[in-house]
Scaffold this active site. Structure first.
Site, PDB file in Angstrom:
ATOM      1  N   ASP A  19       0.740  -1.239  -0.128  1.00  0.00           N
ATOM      2  CA  ASP A  19       0.513  -0.122  -0.398  1.00  0.00           C
ATOM      3  C   ASP A  19       0.994   1.375   0.066  1.00  0.00           C
ATOM      4  O   ASP A  19       1.250   1.342   0.944  1.00  0.00           O
ATOM      5  CB  ASP A  19      -0.906  -0.173   1.221  1.00  0.00           C
ATOM      6  CG  ASP A  19      -1.695   0.810   0.797  1.00  0.00           C
ATOM      7  OD1 ASP A  19      -1.683   2.263   1.156  1.00  0.00           O
ATOM      8  OD2 ASP A  19      -2.846   1.151   0.807  1.00  0.00           O
ATOM      9  N   HIS A  20       0.914   2.074  -0.559  1.00  0.00           N
ATOM     10  CA  HIS A  20       1.906   2.658  -1.002  1.00  0.00           C
ATOM     11  C   HIS A  20       2.415   3.884  -0.118  1.00  0.00           C
ATOM     12  O   HIS A  20       2.932   4.301  -0.372  1.00  0.00           O
ATOM     13  CB  HIS A  20       2.221   3.261  -2.686  1.00  0.00           C
ATOM     14  CG  HIS A  20       1.720   3.320  -3.219  1.00  0.00           C
ATOM     15  ND1 HIS A  20       1.031   3.559  -4.040  1.00  0.00           N
ATOM     16  CD2 HIS A  20       1.561   5.822  -3.160  1.00  0.00           C
ATOM     17  CE1 HIS A  20      -0.173   4.436  -4.344  1.00  0.00           C
ATOM     18  NE2 HIS A  20      -0.021   5.391  -4.346  1.00  0.00           N
ATOM     19  N   HIS A  57      -5.867   2.866   1.376  1.00  0.00           N
ATOM     20  CA  HIS A  57      -5.363   4.168   1.406  1.00  0.00           C
ATOM     21  C   HIS A  57      -5.913   5.239   2.595  1.00  0.00           C
ATOM     22  O   HIS A  57      -4.766   5.295   3.211  1.00  0.00           O
ATOM     23  CB  HIS A  57      -4.347   5.152   0.787  1.00  0.00           C
ATOM     24  CG  HIS A  57      -4.581   4.399  -0.732  1.00  0.00           C
ATOM     25  ND1 HIS A  57      -3.238   3.224  -0.780  1.00  0.00           N
ATOM     26  CD2 HIS A  57      -4.828   4.636  -1.929  1.00  0.00           C
ATOM     27  CE1 HIS A  57      -2.968   2.330  -1.647  1.00  0.00           C
ATOM     28  NE2 HIS A  57      -3.515   3.594  -2.808  1.00  0.00           N
TER      29      HIS A  57
HETATM   30  P1  NAD Z   1       1.363  -2.086 -17.717  1.00  0.00           P
HETATM   31  O1  NAD Z   1       0.289  -3.165 -18.344  1.00  0.00           O
HETATM   32  O2  NAD Z   1       1.882  -0.913 -17.632  1.00  0.00           O
HETATM   33  O3  NAD Z   1       2.174  -3.744 -17.351  1.00  0.00           O
HETATM   34  C1  NAD Z   1       1.682  -4.455 -17.301  1.00  0.00           C
HETATM   35  C2  NAD Z   1       3.021  -5.375 -17.164  1.00  0.00           C
HETATM   36  O4  NAD Z   1       2.664  -6.786 -17.241  1.00  0.00           O
HETATM   37  C3  NAD Z   1       4.069  -5.931 -18.730  1.00  0.00           C
HETATM   38  O5  NAD Z   1       5.230  -5.696 -18.045  1.00  0.00           O
HETATM   39  C4  NAD Z   1       3.261  -6.749 -19.098  1.00  0.00           C
HETATM   40  O6  NAD Z   1       4.136  -7.678 -20.439  1.00  0.00           O
HETATM   41  C5  NAD Z   1       3.540  -7.603 -18.161  1.00  0.00           C
HETATM   42  N1  NAD Z   1       2.200  -8.909 -18.332  1.00  0.00           N
HETATM   43  C6  NAD Z   1       1.076  -9.180 -19.004  1.00  0.00           C
HETATM   44  N2  NAD Z   1       0.709  -9.682 -19.367  1.00  0.00           N
HETATM   45  C7  NAD Z   1       1.211 -10.924 -19.098  1.00  0.00           C
HETATM   46  C8  NAD Z   1       1.346 -12.231 -19.865  1.00  0.00           C
HETATM   47  N3  NAD Z   1       0.437 -12.721 -20.165  1.00  0.00           N
HETATM   48  N4  NAD Z   1       2.931 -12.664 -18.896  1.00  0.00           N
HETATM   49  C9  NAD Z   1       3.803 -12.342 -19.281  1.00  0.00           C
HETATM   50  N5  NAD Z   1       3.665 -10.665 -18.585  1.00  0.00           N
HETATM   51  C10 NAD Z   1       2.822  -9.788 -18.932  1.00  0.00           C
HETATM   52  O7  NAD Z   1       0.791  -2.549 -15.204  1.00  0.00           O
HETATM   53  P2  NAD Z   1       1.012  -1.403 -14.706  1.00  0.00           P
HETATM   54  O8  NAD Z   1       0.275   0.051 -14.467  1.00  0.00           O
HETATM   55  O9  NAD Z   1       2.938  -0.871 -14.447  1.00  0.00           O
HETATM   56  O10 NAD Z   1       0.169  -2.445 -13.412  1.00  0.00           O
HETATM   57  C11 NAD Z   1       1.423  -3.220 -12.355  1.00  0.00           C
HETATM   58  C12 NAD Z   1       0.683  -3.230 -11.572  1.00  0.00           C
HETATM   59  O11 NAD Z   1       0.794  -2.597 -10.836  1.00  0.00           O
HETATM   60  C13 NAD Z   1      -1.203  -3.686 -11.371  1.00  0.00           C
HETATM   61  O12 NAD Z   1      -1.231  -4.444 -10.356  1.00  0.00           O
HETATM   62  C14 NAD Z   1      -1.361  -2.305 -10.989  1.00  0.00           C
HETATM   63  O13 NAD Z   1      -2.782  -2.277 -10.511  1.00  0.00           O
HETATM   64  C15 NAD Z   1      -0.123  -2.106 -10.492  1.00  0.00           C
HETATM   65  N6  NAD Z   1      -0.032  -0.082 -10.120  1.00  0.00           N
HETATM   66  C16 NAD Z   1       0.377   0.310 -10.817  1.00  0.00           C
HETATM   67  C17 NAD Z   1      -0.136   2.224 -10.686  1.00  0.00           C
HETATM   68  C18 NAD Z   1       0.781   2.177 -11.835  1.00  0.00           C
HETATM   69  O14 NAD Z   1       1.377   3.785 -11.518  1.00  0.00           O
HETATM   70  N7  NAD Z   1       1.173   1.711 -12.902  1.00  0.00           N
HETATM   71  C19 NAD Z   1      -0.126   2.515  -9.581  1.00  0.00           C
HETATM   72  C20 NAD Z   1      -0.509   1.074  -8.754  1.00  0.00           C
HETATM   73  C21 NAD Z   1      -0.236   0.375  -8.553  1.00  0.00           C
END
Ligand code: NAD
Length: 488
Positions: free
Chosen positions: A179-180, A242
């Site tokens: 939980d950042h 949060h």
């Molecule tokens: P994103 O869609 O940008 O990246 C997803 C990643 O998963 C990529 O590297 C992709 O290659 C990989 N991926 C997808 N399907 C795949 C598969 N079948 N096999 C292997 N790899 C696969 O998503 P994100 O924004 O980086 O988010 C990632 C996690 O972090 C999520 O759970 C999201 O809810 C959480 N999160 C993201 C943020 C943010 O700021 N981006 C903030 C809080 C939480």
């Protein structure tokens, strides 16, 4: 710190690029990573190791709070990274991943300590955990840890299902739920503020505190996240995790010792004492809103329903305010108000403690009215603590007026949340990660609210973008004789 392998699922994604690589680089620069470690990044893209390293370098140049100063430092940082293309849903691929990890463990003499970070969409969390177990990746001679991103479930039932699946592959003490907000330096500081200062400790109860107000407001709208957000709303995106985490950190009692176990025990007790809401009663304590068109910093912005990807008749909440009660003798009679929203007037996360104003009649004869003392803990975007006191202003004929004593120190170059959290995970300190019980109890509190929203048992108030939210949110505090502080 023990040598280890860091296995990053989702290494080509947005979070890795914006937060995880910069955090690792800053830890590396501060000598806060083990002397020997290896990083294996996993994604769906076809990447060579060289392309992967270029991707990481670009991420550091764009997002790191410290830019790589020289090439040799950057090179020694990048030397530890390898890329592995893998479809996480396909079992077979995990064998070649295991082989790659083992080769590097042998090459560098790294014991089988493995940290798995799931920076992927939530639908993959359970699949990956299961495959880690079945492939033998999790059968280490050393320790194993699982870092998992939000969202943890969509409601109480799905969160319980996910946890049951994860616990088939990892023990609770091996799971680090991010939980950042718990990584934000001022939220971590709540512990020291409340426990290391006897003066504040003495005041931290219903004898002295009138109410607590926790606000997390954003000026941005839904941005590119409509497909996720329109199904989540502020209640899932902010409140369940949060906001309730900040409430726990504010309301918890002094633990026996400052350890992860004792602190999390105290946080859990807060959640156990949180008075449950009945579905039919949600409308009396919760306000939901959705932003309409408006102006932010002189820019005209569109309303939520006009945003690309949002249903034109969407009933999703972009604002939630609520009054919560903690049924514990030391918080009896003290309302905790939470409020979060998008497209609000200002970007600010803060906790305001309003103290009881027992002297307000003392100066009636002088026609003066001292304001309540406020302790303001500013979490974001600036970090600081300030205290509002009353004083006589000699320049205004000795009139009583509020003055702010500001404890803010120089916060330049403060580590980011992800840096602090990753450092803790590497060391095996789970204090600032959410325990399953905290997550489950949070969902339990939120569940009737979700249902009341779904059944439209309470109004969805429109508020203009750039405002402090719907009028109903102001009225919620007015009912108790209070006001939101710091709203202009
Ligand atoms: P994103 O869609 O940008 O990246 C997803 C990643 O998963 C990529 O590297 C992709 O290659 C990989 N991926 C997808 N399907 C795949 C598969 N079948 N096999 C292997 N790899 C696969 O998503 P994100 O924004 O980086 O988010 C990632 C996690 O972090 C999520 O759970 C999201 O809810 C959480 N999160 C993201 C943020 C943010 O700021 N981006 C903030 C809080 C939480």
């Amino acid at each position: 710190m023990e040598s280890m392998t860091f296995v990053l699922f989702g290494a080509t994604g947005d979070l890795a690029k914006r937060k995880i690589f910069p955090a690792l680089y800053n830890l590396f620069s501060d000598d806060k990573l083990p002397p020997v470690y290896s990083v294996v990044g996993i994604g769906r893209k076809e990447f060579t190791d060289v392309e992967f390293k270029t991707f990481i370098e670009q991420s550091l140049q764009t997002f790191s709070r410290r830019k790589p100063e020289d090439n040799s430092k950057l090179e020694s940082f990048l030397r530890t990274f390898r890329y592995c293309r893998l479809d996480v849903t396909e079992k077979e691929g995990y064998q070649s991943l295991l082989k790659k990890i083992q080769e590097r463990e042998q090459e560098f003499g790294i014991p089988e300590n493995r940290m798995f970070y799931l920076s992927v969409a939530p639908e993959f969390f359970d699949v990956i955990a299961l495959n880690i177990k079945e492939s033998g990746l999790g059968a280490t001679k050393g320790w194993k840890r699982l870092i998992i991103e939000k969202p943890f479930g969509h409601d109480l039932k799905s969160a319980q299902d996910l946890n049951n699946k994860l616990s088939q592959a990892f023990e609770e003490n091996e799971i680090y739920r991010i939980d950042h907000y718990l990584g934000k330096p001022m939220v971590q500081n709540l512990e020291a503020l409340g426990f290391a200062n006897p003066v504040l400790r003495t005041l931290w109860n219903n004898q002295h505190i009138a109410n607590v107000q926790i606000t997390a407001s954003e000026t941005v709208g839904v941005e590119e996240r409509a497909s996720y957000y329109d199904h989540a709303g502020a209640i899932r995106d902010m409140v369940q995790n949060h906001m309730l985490q900040m409430l726990m950190m504010t309301a918890m009692h002094l633990p026996k010792q400052i350890t992860a176990q004792d602190i999390r025990h105290e946080k859990r007790k807060v959640m156990e004492s949180l008075r449950p809401l009945q579905k039919a009663d949600v409308g009396n304590h919760v306000v939901r809103g959705q932003y309409g068109p408006g102006k932010i910093n002189d820019y005209t912005v569109i309303g939520y329903r006009e945003e690309p990807g949002v249903d034109v008749s969407s009933m999703t909440d972009t604002f939630v305010a609520a009054r919560l009660w903690i049924d514990d003798p030391s918080w009896e009679g003290v309302p905790f108000y939470i409020r979060t929203g998008k497209r609000m007037r200002e970007k600010s996360t803060r906790i305001v403690i309003e103290f009881k104003n027992t002297v307000k009649d003392l100066y009636i004869a002088q026609n003066e009215s001292p304001v309540p003392n406020l302790l303001i803990i500013q979490v974001n975007p600036h970090e600081g603590v300030s205290l509002q006191l009353n004083r006589k202003n000699p320049l205004k004929s000795g009139h009583i007026e509020p003055v702010t004593v500001d404890f803010t120190s120089n916060t330049k170059d403060v580590p980011e949340a992800y840096e602090l959290l990753l450092f803790d995970a590497v060391r095996g300190d789970s204090t600032f990660f959410a325990h399953w019980k905290e997550v489950e109890l949070s969902w339990k509190w939120v569940q009737p609210v979700l249902e009341a929203f779904e059944e439209n048992l309470l109004p969805l108030h429109q508020y203009p973008a750039g405002s402090d939210g719907p009028e109903a949110s102001r009225q919620l505090l007015e009912e108790d004789g209070f006001q939101w502080w710091l709203d202009k």
